[in-house]
Design an enzyme around this catalytic site. Sequence first.
Site, PDB file in Angstrom:
ATOM      1  N   SER A 257      -3.656  -3.739  -3.464  1.00  0.00           N
ATOM      2  CA  SER A 257      -2.455  -4.250  -2.812  1.00  0.00           C
ATOM      3  C   SER A 257      -2.823  -5.360  -1.846  1.00  0.00           C
ATOM      4  O   SER A 257      -3.924  -5.377  -1.274  1.00  0.00           O
ATOM      5  CB  SER A 257      -1.752  -3.136  -2.037  1.00  0.00           C
ATOM      6  OG  SER A 257      -2.514  -2.772  -0.888  1.00  0.00           O
ATOM      7  N   ASP A 258      -1.916  -6.304  -1.660  1.00  0.00           N
ATOM      8  CA  ASP A 258      -2.028  -7.162  -0.495  1.00  0.00           C
ATOM      9  C   ASP A 258      -1.878  -6.271   0.730  1.00  0.00           C
ATOM     10  O   ASP A 258      -1.409  -5.140   0.649  1.00  0.00           O
ATOM     11  CB  ASP A 258      -0.965  -8.264  -0.523  1.00  0.00           C
ATOM     12  CG  ASP A 258      -1.363  -9.482   0.302  1.00  0.00           C
ATOM     13  OD1 ASP A 258      -2.237  -9.347   1.191  1.00  0.00           O
ATOM     14  OD2 ASP A 258      -0.792 -10.563   0.073  1.00  0.00           O
ATOM     15  N   TRP A 259      -2.287  -6.761   1.866  1.00  0.00           N
ATOM     16  CA  TRP A 259      -2.368  -5.933   3.068  1.00  0.00           C
ATOM     17  C   TRP A 259      -0.964  -5.510   3.533  1.00  0.00           C
ATOM     18  O   TRP A 259      -0.182  -6.313   4.018  1.00  0.00           O
ATOM     19  CB  TRP A 259      -3.106  -6.696   4.161  1.00  0.00           C
ATOM     20  CG  TRP A 259      -4.590  -6.474   4.144  1.00  0.00           C
ATOM     21  CD1 TRP A 259      -5.362  -6.109   5.217  1.00  0.00           C
ATOM     22  CD2 TRP A 259      -5.508  -6.579   3.032  1.00  0.00           C
ATOM     23  NE1 TRP A 259      -6.684  -5.967   4.826  1.00  0.00           N
ATOM     24  CE2 TRP A 259      -6.797  -6.238   3.501  1.00  0.00           C
ATOM     25  CE3 TRP A 259      -5.351  -6.885   1.688  1.00  0.00           C
ATOM     26  CZ2 TRP A 259      -7.930  -6.219   2.677  1.00  0.00           C
ATOM     27  CZ3 TRP A 259      -6.475  -6.867   0.861  1.00  0.00           C
ATOM     28  CH2 TRP A 259      -7.738  -6.545   1.353  1.00  0.00           C
ATOM     29  N   GLY A 260      -0.664  -4.233   3.317  1.00  0.00           N
ATOM     30  CA  GLY A 260       0.646  -3.702   3.668  1.00  0.00           C
ATOM     31  C   GLY A 260       1.709  -3.899   2.610  1.00  0.00           C
ATOM     32  O   GLY A 260       2.892  -3.719   2.891  1.00  0.00           O
ATOM     33  N   ALA A 261       1.309  -4.240   1.383  1.00  0.00           N
ATOM     34  CA  ALA A 261       2.294  -4.495   0.326  1.00  0.00           C
ATOM     35  C   ALA A 261       2.641  -3.248  -0.481  1.00  0.00           C
ATOM     36  O   ALA A 261       3.426  -3.336  -1.421  1.00  0.00           O
ATOM     37  CB  ALA A 261       1.775  -5.585  -0.613  1.00  0.00           C
TER      38      ALA A 261
END
Length: 740
Positions: A257-261
């Site tokens: 995941s992208d950071w916090g996605a």
Amino acid sequence: MLSKLQHLVAPSILLSLFAVSKTTSAQTSDWDEAYSKALDSLAKLSQNEKIGIVTGTSWQNGSCVGNTYQPSSIDYPSLCLQDGPLGIRYANPVTAFPAGINAGATWDRSLIKDRGAALGEEAKSLGVHVSLGPVAGPLGKVPQGGRLWEGFSVDPYLSGVAMTETINGVQGAGAQACAKHYIGNEQETNRNYIDSTIDDRAFHELYLWPFADAVRANVASVMCSYNKVNGTYTCENPAVLNHTLKTELGFKGYIMSDWGAQHTTSGSANAGLDMTMPGSDLSNPPGNVLWGQKLADAISNGEVEQSRLDDMVTRILAAWYLVGQDQGYPSVQFNSWNGGQTSANVTGDHATVVRNVARDSIVLLKNDNNTLPLSKPNSLAIIGSDAAVNPDGPNACSDRGCDTGTLAMGWGSGTCEFPYLVGPLEAIKNQANADGTTITSSTTDSTSDGASAAQNADVAIVFINSDSGEGYINVEGSSGDRLNLDPWHSGNELVQAVAQVNQKTIVVIHSVGPLVLESILAEPNVVAIVWAGLPGQESGNALVDILYGSTAPSGKLPYTIAKQESDYGTSVVNGDDNFSEGIFVDYRHFDHADIEPRYEFGYGLSYTTFNYSGLAVDVTVSAGATSGETVSGGPSDLFTEVGTVSASVQNTGQVTGAEVAQLYIGLPSSAPSAPPKQLRGFQKILLEADESDTASFSLTRRDLSYWDTQEQKWVVPSGEFSVYVGSSSRDIRLTDTFTV
């Protein structure tokens, strides 16, 4: 995507897709061995260790921007994941390379690979296991988009080649590459919840194309983006993860995941996400861990099958083995959170790579009366705040979140610390001292100061810029995306003030993307325009190489420069984005709508001239849909060579120069509505005066296909294809046809 792409993969068959797509091709042999090792290691891990390998340790809980838990049952580290696409973020000293968009503007495969290899060498030397790059998303369909400079080009073919070469360079050096941001993340505005509604054909022919090339290059990992695609968040979207990436493209690595996605526990796991980063949200203290114990509970209660977790871990371990990180890989040599001081200088001779890429990415847009190259002028005026380095230092603003001084990279997580930054004024002064040239300078953007400095000089050089970046930083009212396509700091007015008092005004532009240049071009005394992009730490030295002619310019535009902003047909939207333009983006749109650009895609002047002759077309291909086993990137016959196009290129000028010969293909009328021509090959050839060489372009079935939304396959249409070879998308020198 159309309904057929909405097919969901049931948890009961979420077994390792490696097993179902395994082939005997040489391309997958390395993956075969890596998976064998990974499965051996998997058998030794406890359930908690498996959960730890797929779950980040949380934000700032570890030396890197992303870290995983270290198991004790096998010899495997806490994985270090670190930005970035142009240099290692939060470490010092490292090399600050030219941005991706400049690498694309070189149109030089070997230089792009050299840049990737240098990035990979620094990552490995510092113990970074996963280098978070290269970037194929955003592709750049929105010219104001804040992060298009992190990628290589708005054209999927050029972007795909650059992805391939960068990945080969990074992973050849021993670091894992991560292709990002997958997919449809074309603007920063509302990026965390915008819904990108992309039709199936545009999805495949534009936005997926460079990611398919990344998969074919055996990229270790892919990062899913923040946005939704067709109503579902990308990182829990089975259509784009399980179906498209893992099944259709045969991707054997892991998806992070992208950071916090990440938004759900079981939803993201069952959709195909393999690693969550950073393992928490970015609040302080961090919270909302969606995997970890929550994933263990979801497996216990049957929401996620054990086989899905085993598949996640196997993919992650296989990628680690693929690039040889089980053999003497260094430990992490820096800490992102205490200044990033490295225990050793890892930059080596990489400044040479920086200078070469920066120099060969400079695009000469205008050069009336052979004003350039300069030849020992008696006096020079150097004007504009962009001419000199920020007086507080090139790293004065965190993540480069300001536009003070000369612009050499945009802002956000895709940046790094400058070890140094050679500004244009400094480099020009060094040359001027050797030449006996008098320098007058004004390093503000004051029109009166600029005019005063310029009025008595033989030549005036005005520096202007335009900045953008990631949406978590606001710079001068811009939260990532640009507000317009005008130069910052009243750059148009500064150029006008100088041009009104100096008959030889040269404009140098450092910009993240296209600008509207009409008011500048309206000034008759603007005799040359030099497009320098985002050149990295050797900015001034590379510029001097071009301004003074030690090297002829050879960069070509990786996007179109329009006469007015509305000509692009796309812009930043405040609500959801319906991608109504379909496949008609950038030059495809300009050609289809018969809009005259100011400077077309692929355009760039030289200090010499080139003649094209002897076009030869040898293509043998059958019409119809692709077939064959799925290999990395798609069906095996999609990448079968079906012919070649070649032409002779001669340097007809007086100096050595490099030309980028470009091949465009037009589909026959039997195909659904398509752009008049699309880039399907390029070759950069260095030629001495009067020297000739042959540009040769290899064509595959994919190059001649469109995506059939009904068959859900690539299809070669029947009929007459058009062949165009030339110096840009509109400077076509040779044409021919062939029939399928």
